[in-house]
Structures are given as structure tokens and as C-alpha cells.
Design an enzyme around this catalytic site. Structure first.
Site, PDB file in Angstrom:
ATOM      1  N   ARG A   1     -84.151  50.422  58.064  1.00  0.00           N
ATOM      2  CA  ARG A   1     -82.993  49.696  58.609  1.00  0.00           C
ATOM      3  C   ARG A   1     -82.749  48.487  57.719  1.00  0.00           C
ATOM      4  NH1 ARG A   1     -81.627  47.768  64.703  1.00  0.00           N
ATOM      5  NH2 ARG A   1     -81.140  49.982  64.717  1.00  0.00           N
TER       6      ARG A   1
ATOM      7  N   HIS B   1     -74.859  54.565  61.231  1.00  0.00           N
ATOM      8  CA  HIS B   1     -76.010  54.602  62.154  1.00  0.00           C
ATOM      9  C   HIS B   1     -76.242  56.047  62.604  1.00  0.00           C
ATOM     10  CE1 HIS B   1     -79.125  53.214  64.638  1.00  0.00           C
ATOM     11  NE2 HIS B   1     -78.463  52.528  65.551  1.00  0.00           N
TER      12      HIS B   1
ATOM     13  N   GLN C   1     -78.437  57.141  65.802  1.00  0.00           N
ATOM     14  CA  GLN C   1     -77.821  56.806  67.098  1.00  0.00           C
ATOM     15  C   GLN C   1     -76.910  57.941  67.561  1.00  0.00           C
ATOM     16  OE1 GLN C   1     -78.123  53.916  69.173  1.00  0.00           O
ATOM     17  NE2 GLN C   1     -76.986  55.243  70.569  1.00  0.00           N
TER      18      GLN C   1
ATOM     19  N   ASP D   1     -69.579  48.961  71.449  1.00  0.00           N
ATOM     20  CA  ASP D   1     -70.694  48.345  70.723  1.00  0.00           C
ATOM     21  C   ASP D   1     -70.464  46.834  70.736  1.00  0.00           C
ATOM     22  OD1 ASP D   1     -72.824  47.848  68.967  1.00  0.00           O
ATOM     23  OD2 ASP D   1     -71.727  48.464  67.165  1.00  0.00           O
TER      24      ASP D   1
ATOM     25  N   CYS E   1     -74.374  51.967  72.516  1.00  0.00           N
ATOM     26  CA  CYS E   1     -75.610  52.145  71.744  1.00  0.00           C
ATOM     27  C   CYS E   1     -76.665  51.116  72.119  1.00  0.00           C
ATOM     28  CB  CYS E   1     -75.309  52.087  70.250  1.00  0.00           C
ATOM     29  SG  CYS E   1     -74.426  50.584  69.752  1.00  0.00           S
TER      30      CYS E   1
ATOM     31  N   ARG F   1     -82.915  58.302  72.066  1.00  0.00           N
ATOM     32  CA  ARG F   1     -83.215  57.824  70.720  1.00  0.00           C
ATOM     33  C   ARG F   1     -84.567  58.378  70.266  1.00  0.00           C
ATOM     34  NH1 ARG F   1     -81.007  53.641  68.442  1.00  0.00           N
ATOM     35  NH2 ARG F   1     -81.653  54.829  66.634  1.00  0.00           N
TER      36      ARG F   1
HETATM   37  N1   CP Z   1     -79.030  51.140  69.344  1.00  0.00           N
HETATM   38  C1   CP Z   1     -79.909  50.576  68.489  1.00  0.00           C
HETATM   39  O1   CP Z   1     -79.998  50.913  67.300  1.00  0.00           O
HETATM   40  O2   CP Z   1     -80.714  49.629  69.060  1.00  0.00           O
HETATM   41  P1   CP Z   1     -81.716  48.676  68.293  1.00  0.00           P
HETATM   42  O3   CP Z   1     -80.901  47.753  67.422  1.00  0.00           O
HETATM   43  O4   CP Z   1     -82.469  47.963  69.360  1.00  0.00           O
HETATM   44  O5   CP Z   1     -82.637  49.529  67.428  1.00  0.00           O
HETATM   45  N1  NVA Z   2     -73.097  47.365  65.251  1.00  0.00           N
HETATM   46  C1  NVA Z   2     -74.398  46.924  65.708  1.00  0.00           C
HETATM   47  C2  NVA Z   2     -75.201  48.094  66.187  1.00  0.00           C
HETATM   48  C3  NVA Z   2     -76.538  47.753  66.786  1.00  0.00           C
HETATM   49  C4  NVA Z   2     -77.309  48.963  67.190  1.00  0.00           C
HETATM   50  C5  NVA Z   2     -75.103  46.190  64.580  1.00  0.00           C
HETATM   51  O1  NVA Z   2     -75.042  46.664  63.436  1.00  0.00           O
HETATM   52  O2  NVA Z   2     -75.694  45.148  64.836  1.00  0.00           O
END
Ligand code: CP
Ligand code: NVA
Length: 312
Positions: A100, A127, A130, A224, A265, A293
Site C-alpha cells: 500500500r 484499490h 477492495q 468513500d 469501503c 476483505r
Molecule cells: N477499505 C480499506 O482499504 O480499509 P483500510 O484503509 O482500513 O485498509
Molecule cells: N479513498 C480512500 C480509500 C480508503 C480505503 C483513501 O485512499 O484514503
């Protein structure tokens, strides 16, 4: 297919396989509890995470492997070692890498230089993991026949909007992104790619700035956060103003189909992008979605490490 770098990497057959296996893992989490025996999976994150981190660590554990979590500031990468060198080193010790981070190009470079599978656990652009959880949840609610259904994302044209449109295209769905125009619209290149995929799958891709029209008769309203990880704090006030018509209110939810569901999400900000009565109401499936997830990352690790995904 070695890596899952982008949602667009997946073929329809790959997604079908992953959704089926995830459904199996939901019923029997320990079905394949020696698949990663004596193997390790590195999980490297330069942004915070609750779900992706814990889902990944527990998925590896359920497959009999060892997860190794590494924070962004803990590698020599932060001190000038190259991505390519890091990829080679991780490939020597570990059997897969979940990453990530901010730049999609960093994830692509890791994938190109690692000999083991690299999985995108969120970038500024995408993502993919997700969306696998989202589509297991969609299947659980509506089954495989989605003809005539409309799947609507409302809010920022961000990584989630991109992944939503792309996966919808792969699945042959009618997907909509209702976002502001301009700075917070989805990337035109991603929309064009989703439309190109849609031309081969029978999907319909729609981008609009009319939240009411989007919500009307929808099967899913998805949203989101408005401020993503890494978004400039200086934009907050202007961005919140631009996004406020796209908040999932009870009124918007009331326009949807009778059997509609609300998805997110997570993490969520109640009374910002979604009304408390919606996210905590009877149509919300957020806990099941979050649970998946793990089942989907487990399925992804299982099939990717066995070389069983074809790619698009
Ligand atoms: N939905 C999601 O990716 O959550 P986190 O940021 O907690 O991993
Ligand atoms: N759009 C958000 C998604 C978190 C799961 C971010 O990138 O922070």
C-alpha cells in the site's frame, strides 16, 4: 498473471474464480490451511490501514503462512535504496508482497522487478482488492444475474471511483460514478479504459454530476471518504463544498430500488459522506463487505501463488 497491480489486470474469469473461492473461504476459512505452509508474505504499507492490513495478515495465517508486516519508514527504501533492489531482496525471502503506497508507478516498478507476486493494497489511483470484497458482497445480495441493475458510486473521483468503474466494466455491469466535475472527477484515462473494457463485456459506464438521477432505481449506492490519505489538507473546505451534493443522504437512498443496498469501503465519516441513518440502517451491508476483505485476499493469495490467474 504474476501480479495484481491494477483492477484492470483481472479478466472476468479471474474474478469469477476469486469470488467463488472467497465464498468457499467464508464458509470454511481453514479449507487450504497448508497452501502457504513454510512460506512468508511481506505486507509493506506507507499509508495507514485497518482492514487491508488485518485482512492480509489473517488471510496469510489462515493459509498456513507467515505474514511479515513492514511499515513505510522501516525499509532502506526510505534511505535511497532503489525499488528494483528492494524487489529483488524481498523476492529472495518472501513468496508474495502486498503493498500500500502513494504512487501507482512505484507498485508497477516493484511488480516488474520482483519475481514473486505483487498485490496492490491501495494506491492513489486504484484499490483492486477492495473491489473483490465488494463484488462478493454484491453477489451475496443479488446473485449472478445483474441485468437491469445499476451500481452507483457517489463522491470523490478517486482511487475507489476508478476501481468501481473498472471492475463494473469487467463484470459487464451498468456502473455509474456521480462526482463533481473538474478537479474531483475521475481520471479521464481510467474512464476511457473502463469504456474500452465495457465494449468487450456489454457493460455500461456512466459518469455524471447529477446525484439524484444516479440514485434513481439504483441497486447499490456506494461511497468513500471525501479526503483520501495523502490529499492536501488545504483543499478540505473547497473539496467538502464540491462534494456535499453527493453525500448519501436518506433522501437519496429513498430514490433507489426496493431491494437496494448501501456500501462503503470504510473508514467512514458519518454525517459527512453518508448519513448515520443510512450507514447504520437496514440497507447497509458494510460489515459483511468488510468481512469479505479477508476472504477475497485469502482467495487472491491462494490463486496468485499457484499461478492460476490468467489476466486480461
Ligand atoms: N477499505 C480499506 O482499504 O480499509 P483500510 O484503509 O482500513 O485498509
Ligand atoms: N479513498 C480512500 C480509500 C480508503 C480505503 C483513501 O485512499 O484514503
Amino acid at each position: 498473471m504474476k501480479d495484481l497491480l491494477r483492477t484492470a489486470d483481472l479478466s472476468r474469469a479471474d474474478v469469477e474464480l476469486l469470488l467463488n473461492t472467497a465464498t468457499d473461504f467464508a464458509a470454511n476459512p481453514l479449507r487450504s490451511n497448508t497452501a502457504l505452509a513454510n512460506k512468508s508474505v511481506a505486507i509493506y504499507m506507507t499509508k495507514p490501514s485497518t482492514r487491508t492490513r488485518l485482512a492480509s495478515e489473517t488471510a496469510v495465517a489462515h493459509l498456513g503462512g507467515t505474514p511479515i508486516f513492514i511499515r513505510g519508514d522501516e525499509l532502506q527504501l526510505g534511505r535511497g535504496e532503489t525499488i528494483a533492489d528492494t524487489a529483488r531482496i524481498i523476492s529472495g525471502y518472501c513468496d508474495a508482497l502486498i503493498i500500500r503506497t502513494f504512487a501507482q508507478s512505484d507498485v508497477n516498478e516493484l511488480g516488474a522487478n520482483a519475481t514473486v507476486p505483487v498485490i496492490n493494497g491501495l494506491t492513489d489511483d486504484d484499490h483492486p482488492t477492495q473491489l473483490l470484497a465488494d463484488w462478493v458482497t454484491i453477489r451475496e445480495n443479488f446473485g449472478a444475474d445483474i441485468a437491469g441493475r445499476k451500481f452507483v458510486y457517489l463522491g470523490d473521483g478517486n482511487n475507489m471511483a476508478h476501481a468501481w468503474l473498472t471492475m463494473g466494466a469487467i463484470m459487464g455491469a451498468h456502473v455509474v460514478a456521480a462526482t463533481p466535475t473538474g478537479a474531483w472527477a475521475p481520471d479521464a484515462k481510467v474512464v476511457a479504459q473502463a469504456k474500452a473494457i465495457a465494449a468487450t463485456t456489454g457493460a455500461t459506464i456512466e459518469v455524471t454530476n447529477d446525484p439524484e438521477a444516479a440514485a434513481k432505481d439504483a441497486s447499490v449506492l456506494y461511497t468513500d471518504v471525501w479526503m483520501s490519505m495523502g490529499d492536501p489538507e488545504a483543499e478540505r473546505i473547497e473539496k467538502t463544498k464540491a462534494l456535499s451534493p453527493f453525500a448519501v443522504s436518506q433522501q437519496l437512498m429513498d430514490l433507489t430500488a426496493k431491494d437496494s443496498i448501501f456500501m462503503h469501503c470504510l473508514p467512514a465519516h458519518r454525517e459527512e459522506e453518508v448519513a448515520t441513518s443510512v450507514i447504520d440502517g437496514p440497507k447497509s451491508v458494510i460489515w459483511r463487505e468488510a468481512y469479505h476483505r479477508r476472504t477475497t485476499i485469502q482467495a487472491l493469495l491462494y490463486h496468485l501463488t499457484r499461478g492460476e490467474l490468467q489476466g486480461r
